[in-house]
Design a protein around this motif. Structure first.
Motif, PDB file in Angstrom:
ATOM      1  N   ALA A   2       0.616  -1.267   0.194  1.00 53.18           N
ATOM      2  CA  ALA A   2      -0.018  -0.005   0.102  1.00 53.18           C
ATOM      3  C   ALA A   2       0.881   1.378  -0.005  1.00 53.18           C
ATOM      4  O   ALA A   2       0.655   2.336   0.623  1.00 53.18           O
ATOM      5  N   LEU A   3       1.774   1.249  -0.943  1.00 52.68           N
ATOM      6  CA  LEU A   3       2.547   2.482  -1.196  1.00 52.68           C
ATOM      7  C   LEU A   3       1.536   3.542  -1.842  1.00 52.68           C
ATOM      8  O   LEU A   3       0.539   3.139  -2.352  1.00 52.68           O
ATOM      9  N   PHE A   4       1.808   5.059  -1.584  1.00 55.15           N
ATOM     10  CA  PHE A   4       0.908   5.849  -1.943  1.00 55.15           C
ATOM     11  C   PHE A   4      -0.209   5.987  -3.276  1.00 55.15           C
ATOM     12  O   PHE A   4      -1.175   5.565  -2.806  1.00 55.15           O
ATOM     13  N   PRO A   5       0.524   5.519  -4.354  1.00 54.54           N
ATOM     14  CA  PRO A   5      -0.735   5.773  -5.360  1.00 54.54           C
ATOM     15  C   PRO A   5      -1.561   4.258  -5.543  1.00 54.54           C
ATOM     16  O   PRO A   5      -2.677   4.223  -5.907  1.00 54.54           O
ATOM     17  N   PHE A   6      -1.164   3.477  -4.682  1.00 58.60           N
ATOM     18  CA  PHE A   6      -1.834   2.173  -4.900  1.00 58.60           C
ATOM     19  C   PHE A   6      -2.611   1.745  -3.547  1.00 58.60           C
ATOM     20  O   PHE A   6      -2.675   0.676  -3.071  1.00 58.60           O
ATOM     21  N   HIS A   7      -2.885   2.755  -2.756  1.00 59.74           N
ATOM     22  CA  HIS A   7      -3.409   2.453  -1.418  1.00 59.74           C
ATOM     23  C   HIS A   7      -5.231   2.533  -1.359  1.00 59.74           C
ATOM     24  O   HIS A   7      -5.679   2.680  -0.429  1.00 59.74           O
ATOM     25  N   ALA A   8      -5.873   2.863  -2.507  1.00 58.04           N
ATOM     26  CA  ALA A   8      -7.309   2.934  -2.415  1.00 58.04           C
ATOM     27  C   ALA A   8      -7.996   1.995  -1.637  1.00 58.04           C
ATOM     28  O   ALA A   8      -8.894   2.459  -1.055  1.00 58.04           O
ATOM     29  N   TRP A   9      -7.321   0.833  -1.586  1.00 58.66           N
ATOM     30  CA  TRP A   9      -8.259  -0.403  -0.754  1.00 58.66           C
ATOM     31  C   TRP A   9      -8.008  -0.143   0.683  1.00 58.66           C
ATOM     32  O   TRP A   9      -8.787  -0.685   1.625  1.00 58.66           O
ATOM     33  N   LEU A  10      -6.958   0.537   1.331  1.00 58.95           N
ATOM     34  CA  LEU A  10      -6.550   0.345   2.635  1.00 58.95           C
ATOM     35  C   LEU A  10      -7.473   1.119   3.448  1.00 58.95           C
ATOM     36  O   LEU A  10      -7.809   0.541   4.595  1.00 58.95           O
TER      37      LEU A  10
ATOM     38  N   SER B  21      -3.376   7.497   8.109  1.00 58.08           N
ATOM     39  CA  SER B  21      -2.121   7.796   8.631  1.00 58.08           C
ATOM     40  C   SER B  21      -1.099   6.625   8.332  1.00 58.08           C
ATOM     41  O   SER B  21       0.064   6.902   8.092  1.00 58.08           O
ATOM     42  N   SER B  22      -1.366   5.476   8.272  1.00 54.57           N
ATOM     43  CA  SER B  22      -0.748   4.252   7.652  1.00 54.57           C
ATOM     44  C   SER B  22      -0.206   4.615   6.333  1.00 54.57           C
ATOM     45  O   SER B  22       0.943   4.292   5.982  1.00 54.57           O
TER      46      SER B  22
ATOM     47  N   ALA C 259      -7.522  -5.024  11.888  1.00 57.01           N
ATOM     48  CA  ALA C 259      -7.014  -3.992  11.452  1.00 57.01           C
ATOM     49  C   ALA C 259      -5.535  -3.660  11.888  1.00 57.01           C
ATOM     50  O   ALA C 259      -4.573  -3.377  11.323  1.00 57.01           O
ATOM     51  N   ALA C 260      -5.432  -4.060  13.263  1.00 57.00           N
ATOM     52  CA  ALA C 260      -3.889  -3.827  13.884  1.00 57.00           C
ATOM     53  C   ALA C 260      -3.148  -4.894  13.057  1.00 57.00           C
ATOM     54  O   ALA C 260      -1.952  -4.441  12.825  1.00 57.00           O
ATOM     55  N   ILE C 261      -3.534  -5.893  12.945  1.00 62.18           N
ATOM     56  CA  ILE C 261      -2.494  -6.941  12.653  1.00 62.18           C
ATOM     57  C   ILE C 261      -1.912  -6.586  10.938  1.00 62.18           C
ATOM     58  O   ILE C 261      -1.197  -6.605  10.523  1.00 62.18           O
ATOM     59  N   LEU C 262      -3.148  -6.432  10.225  1.00 61.07           N
ATOM     60  CA  LEU C 262      -3.014  -5.868   8.854  1.00 61.07           C
ATOM     61  C   LEU C 262      -2.232  -4.570   8.799  1.00 61.07           C
ATOM     62  O   LEU C 262      -1.207  -4.719   7.896  1.00 61.07           O
ATOM     63  N   SER C 263      -2.440  -3.685   9.551  1.00 60.04           N
ATOM     64  CA  SER C 263      -1.463  -2.627   9.372  1.00 60.04           C
ATOM     65  C   SER C 263      -0.192  -2.766  10.062  1.00 60.04           C
ATOM     66  O   SER C 263       0.827  -2.153   9.285  1.00 60.04           O
ATOM     67  N   SER C 264       0.044  -3.587  11.070  1.00 61.98           N
ATOM     68  CA  SER C 264       1.589  -3.623  11.392  1.00 61.98           C
ATOM     69  C   SER C 264       2.193  -4.631  11.020  1.00 61.98           C
ATOM     70  O   SER C 264       3.417  -4.686  11.077  1.00 61.98           O
ATOM     71  N   LEU C 265       1.590  -6.038  10.375  1.00 57.26           N
ATOM     72  CA  LEU C 265       2.197  -6.938  10.182  1.00 57.26           C
ATOM     73  C   LEU C 265       2.222  -7.138   8.572  1.00 57.26           C
ATOM     74  O   LEU C 265       3.288  -7.556   8.207  1.00 57.26           O
ATOM     75  N   VAL C 266       1.069  -7.254   8.008  1.00 54.18           N
ATOM     76  CA  VAL C 266       1.091  -7.705   6.682  1.00 54.18           C
ATOM     77  C   VAL C 266       1.764  -7.170   5.911  1.00 54.18           C
ATOM     78  O   VAL C 266       2.718  -7.320   4.990  1.00 54.18           O
TER      79      VAL C 266
ATOM     80  N   ILE D  78       2.632  12.928   2.225  1.00 56.49           N
ATOM     81  CA  ILE D  78       1.862  14.227   2.293  1.00 56.49           C
ATOM     82  C   ILE D  78       0.544  14.071   1.855  1.00 56.49           C
ATOM     83  O   ILE D  78      -0.317  14.387   2.741  1.00 56.49           O
ATOM     84  N   PHE D  79       0.149  13.192   0.819  1.00 56.89           N
ATOM     85  CA  PHE D  79      -1.183  13.038   0.636  1.00 56.89           C
ATOM     86  C   PHE D  79      -1.989  12.197   1.598  1.00 56.89           C
ATOM     87  O   PHE D  79      -2.964  12.348   1.882  1.00 56.89           O
ATOM     88  N   GLY D  80      -1.046  11.321   1.923  1.00 60.40           N
ATOM     89  CA  GLY D  80      -1.631  10.304   3.107  1.00 60.40           C
ATOM     90  C   GLY D  80      -2.136  11.066   4.277  1.00 60.40           C
ATOM     91  O   GLY D  80      -3.408  10.861   4.731  1.00 60.40           O
ATOM     92  N   SER D  81      -1.430  12.280   4.727  1.00 60.96           N
ATOM     93  CA  SER D  81      -1.695  12.972   5.823  1.00 60.96           C
ATOM     94  C   SER D  81      -2.922  13.728   5.429  1.00 60.96           C
ATOM     95  O   SER D  81      -3.653  14.120   6.195  1.00 60.96           O
ATOM     96  N   LEU D  82      -2.780  14.421   4.297  1.00 62.62           N
ATOM     97  CA  LEU D  82      -4.045  15.376   3.848  1.00 62.62           C
ATOM     98  C   LEU D  82      -5.169  14.637   4.041  1.00 62.62           C
ATOM     99  O   LEU D  82      -6.282  15.154   4.527  1.00 62.62           O
ATOM    100  N   SER D  83      -5.286  13.500   3.348  1.00 59.53           N
ATOM    101  CA  SER D  83      -6.637  12.542   3.512  1.00 59.53           C
ATOM    102  C   SER D  83      -6.991  12.388   4.856  1.00 59.53           C
ATOM    103  O   SER D  83      -7.932  12.305   5.172  1.00 59.53           O
ATOM    104  N   ALA D  84      -5.858  11.958   5.662  1.00 65.15           N
ATOM    105  CA  ALA D  84      -6.300  11.908   7.281  1.00 65.15           C
ATOM    106  C   ALA D  84      -7.010  13.033   7.932  1.00 65.15           C
ATOM    107  O   ALA D  84      -7.824  13.028   8.664  1.00 65.15           O
ATOM    108  N   ILE D  85      -6.371  14.251   7.504  1.00 67.37           N
ATOM    109  CA  ILE D  85      -6.920  15.385   7.924  1.00 67.37           C
ATOM    110  C   ILE D  85      -8.563  15.603   7.641  1.00 67.37           C
ATOM    111  O   ILE D  85      -9.216  16.187   8.648  1.00 67.37           O
ATOM    112  N   TRP D  86      -8.518  15.289   6.355  1.00 71.10           N
ATOM    113  CA  TRP D  86     -10.199  15.503   5.897  1.00 71.10           C
ATOM    114  C   TRP D  86     -10.852  14.469   6.315  1.00 71.10           C
ATOM    115  O   TRP D  86     -12.227  14.532   6.174  1.00 71.10           O
ATOM    116  N   GLU D  87     -10.417  13.320   7.054  1.00 68.46           N
ATOM    117  CA  GLU D  87     -11.417  12.395   7.126  1.00 68.46           C
ATOM    118  C   GLU D  87     -12.065  12.350   8.508  1.00 68.46           C
ATOM    119  O   GLU D  87     -11.819  13.201   9.417  1.00 68.46           O
TER     120      GLU D  87
END
Lengths: 497, 123
Positions: A230-238, A315-316, A250-257, A296-305
């Motif tokens: 899930a690097l930036f332009p491919f993160h739509a599913w995340l 934020s991931s 969610a915890a396992i996916l974000s921190s381990l997978v 940058i874009f991950g953080s911006l999306s997080a702000i709007w969420e």
């Protein structure tokens, strides 16, 4: 051969077998088998780590009795054993912390199925960490994908199934590219074992023969694995996958997978392509650029969420961006920083997911910010834990996030070409992080007037608090006692070469 | 250009890979996506099989006492193809089962339409 050297093999098999017996056990028994297995594997990894730190060199373990160019191999060094230990700790804490939600969100008879998935996930992660054979790595990448998909959709709602489908589509695109890359690489080198491939790649790189296919391979493998993590332009599913699945998932996916794939990529960079060859291909610049954009874009999306779980998920995206920025900087120090951030992000993000679950429970199950006002008073422990996680993400000293930011900044100084963009984006991203995390922390500590402590009275509460404390301790440990861990990562990377 | 003609099998595999990849990425319809997935995976197996075969050599089973390496092909690519097929069958099955579940809930195979329906549902 020492008995300890069998431990990687034991770990993989143990988690796989506990996955196989889980479906015939009642859910409670399956849960205990899983917890015991994860604990034992963690202990085995710890012993192995101490042994490897003692001997100071990595070793190769023959699977079956065929010698090197033909047989399948496992390889263990300090970094592998350390990662295995770390994955076990995070997994155990995530499962303990999400246990009460799992009981309510997943239908009774399905709970033993959940533990099959978790066990198989662990075995595939361990195999990715330890294997020395690229085709084995591919097969376990796919097992990892399938189990992760199961973890997303075990809580069966329309949202999670849709998220699982989107996850599978992106993931399969990534595996397709990875597989094609590995096949071309096999075709170029004639070997499947990493050490043999490395020799051949070095010869090819020196003679300049097959220059283009080699570049294509590096590009396919790097892009394939970065799609999967899930690097930036491919993160739509995340955001959907992390936002609606049950909290342990969610915890396992974000921190381990996603970290398993990143670890595999780093391993391939060092053990197959060689650091220099990888660095000379221009793909590092692409990864660097995507990483910066993600920050940058991950953080911006997080702000709007407007949904706390989805905010943490976005934020991931930013944090994965940090890791790829480190890989893209193409220096040893940056790679160390990336690996440290893999650990620091894993410890922090799972803490955030687990503590957010407590906060939303204390707010009538709503994940909207408006309803979370004052949640920090209603669930005190979860509030404290969330604050710790948020401060660590922002990068305050004492917490693990600070050390990774420091390491990234130090690494950037060494690389003059990428110094300016890296530092500027690091600064912007830190400010953006602070905006949305501090906004949330202020929100949960804004009094609403009727602070009734509505802590759930169930027996699962002690377990939940214990898991939160475990995460906080882990975070502080990474933050305060970082030097030995950084040294260990350096030593492990040295063993890779 | 000459290489492309000699290695027509590999070239075909690459074209098929791109077709499958873009189908999986761009189509809205889930069934067409799964078809794309299968085309993409088969293209890789075609590539492996094509690379693994050397014209004029035979399967690596010793008959009539011929032991020269020159007489046989390497069996590993074929083994890899088989392993790969097993993997792609299982992911296709998983994707199909997910598709069935979505179809039962939303009576459509269009992923974008499902997303719109989910947004309306709220939650």
């Amino acid at each position: 051969m020492d008995l300890v050297q069998n431990f990687p093999f034991f770990s993989i098999m143990l988690s796989m077998f506990s996955g196989i017996v889980s479906p015939v056990l009642p859910p409670a028994a399956a849960k205990w088998v899983n917890r015991a297995a994860v604990t034992v594997i963690g202990a085995l990894s710890l012993v192995l780590l101490l042994y490897l730190l003692g001997t100071g060199e990595s070793y190769v373990f023959m699977m079956g009795h065929f010698p090197a160019p033909w047989g399948n191999e496992i390889r263990a060094g300090v970094l592998e054993a350390g990662m295995a230990l770390f994955f076990c700790i995070i997994m155990l804490l995530s499962l303990l912390g999400g246990n009460h939600k799992l009981l309510t969100e997943v239908a009774g008879e399905k709970q033993s199925l959940y533990y099959i998935l978790v066990n198989l996930l662990l075995s595939s992660l361990l195999a990715l960490v330890y294997t020395n054979d690229i085709f084995t790595a591919y097969v376990f990448v796919e097992i990892n994908t399938i189990t992760a998909c199961g973890l997303i959709m075990i809580r069966e709602t329309g949202r999670t199934i849709e998220a699982a489908v989107r996850y599978m589509i992106m993931s399969l695109l990534g595996s397709g590219m990875l597989l094609l890359g590995l096949c071309i690489l096999y075709d170029l080198t004639g070997h499947l074992l990493m050490s043999n491939m490395r020799e051949q790649v070095a010869i090819l790189a020196q003679s300049g023969e097959y220059h283009m296919p080699l570049l294509v391979t590096i590009a396919l493998i790097s892009v394939g694995l970065s799609i999967k993590s899930a690097l930036f332009p491919f993160h739509a599913w995340l955001p959907d996958a992390y936002g609606y699945s049950t909290v342990s998932s969610a915890a396992i996916l974000s921190s381990l997978v996603s970290k398993g794939y990143i670890f595999l990529l780093i391993k391939l960079i060092y053990r197959v392509f060689g650091f220099q060859v990888f660095h000379d291909s221009k793909i590092v610049n692409v990864l660097f650029l995507f990483g910066l954009m993600g920050m940058i874009f991950g953080s911006l999306s997080a702000i709007w969420e407007n949904d706390i779980r989805r905010m943490i998920a976005f934020s991931s995206v930013a944090q994965i961006g940090y890791i790829f920025m480190g890989i893209g900087m193409g220096t040893q120090a940056a790679m160390t920083a990336s690996l440290f951030h893999v650990m620091s992000h894993a410890a922090t993000k799972s803490l955030l997911f687990i503590s957010a679950a407590g906060l939303t429970d204390a707010s009538g199950g709503s994940k909207k910010f408006a309803d979370l006002t004052g949640a920090g008073y209603r669930d005190v422990e979860a509030g404290i834990a969330f604050t710790v996680g948020a401060l660590s993400m922002v990068g305050l000293p004492l917490f693990s996030g600070f050390i990774s930011k420091l390491l990234f900044a130090q690494a950037a100084v060494q690389n003059t070409g990428k110094l300016l963009p890296a530092l500027i984006v690091l600064g912007i991203s830190t400010v953006l992080n602070a905006i949305y995390f501090m906004k949330t922390v202020i929100r949960i500590y804004t009094p609403v007037g009727d602070e009734v402590r509505s802590r759930p009275a169930s027996g699962g509460r002690a377990l939940y608090v214990a898991a939160l404390m475990g995460f906080i301790v882990l975070n502080l440990l990474l933050g305060v006692n970082s030097q030995p861990i950084v040294d260990m990562i350096g030593q492990g990377l040295g063993m890779f070469a | 250009m000459g290489n492309l003609l000699v290695n027509y099998g590999e070239a075909a595999a690459m074209i098929l890979f791109v077709i499958g990849f873009s189908n999986l990425l761009l189509h809205k319809n889930l069934i067409k996506k799964i078809i794309g997935l299968n085309i993409m995976d088969s293209a890789i197996y075609l590539f492996l099989a094509e690379k693994g075969y050397i014209a004029g050599r035979t399967v690596p089973i010793v008959v009539d006492g011929v032991q020269s390496v020159e007489a046989y092909i390497n069996p590993i690519p074929a083994g890899l193809v088989l392993t790969g097929i097993v993997v792609s069958v299982s992911v296709s099955a998983l994707m199909l089962s997910l598709t069935i579940r979505l179809y039962r809930r939303y009576h459509t195979l269009d992923l974008d339409e499902i997303s719109t329906l989910l947004k309306k549902e709220g939650v």
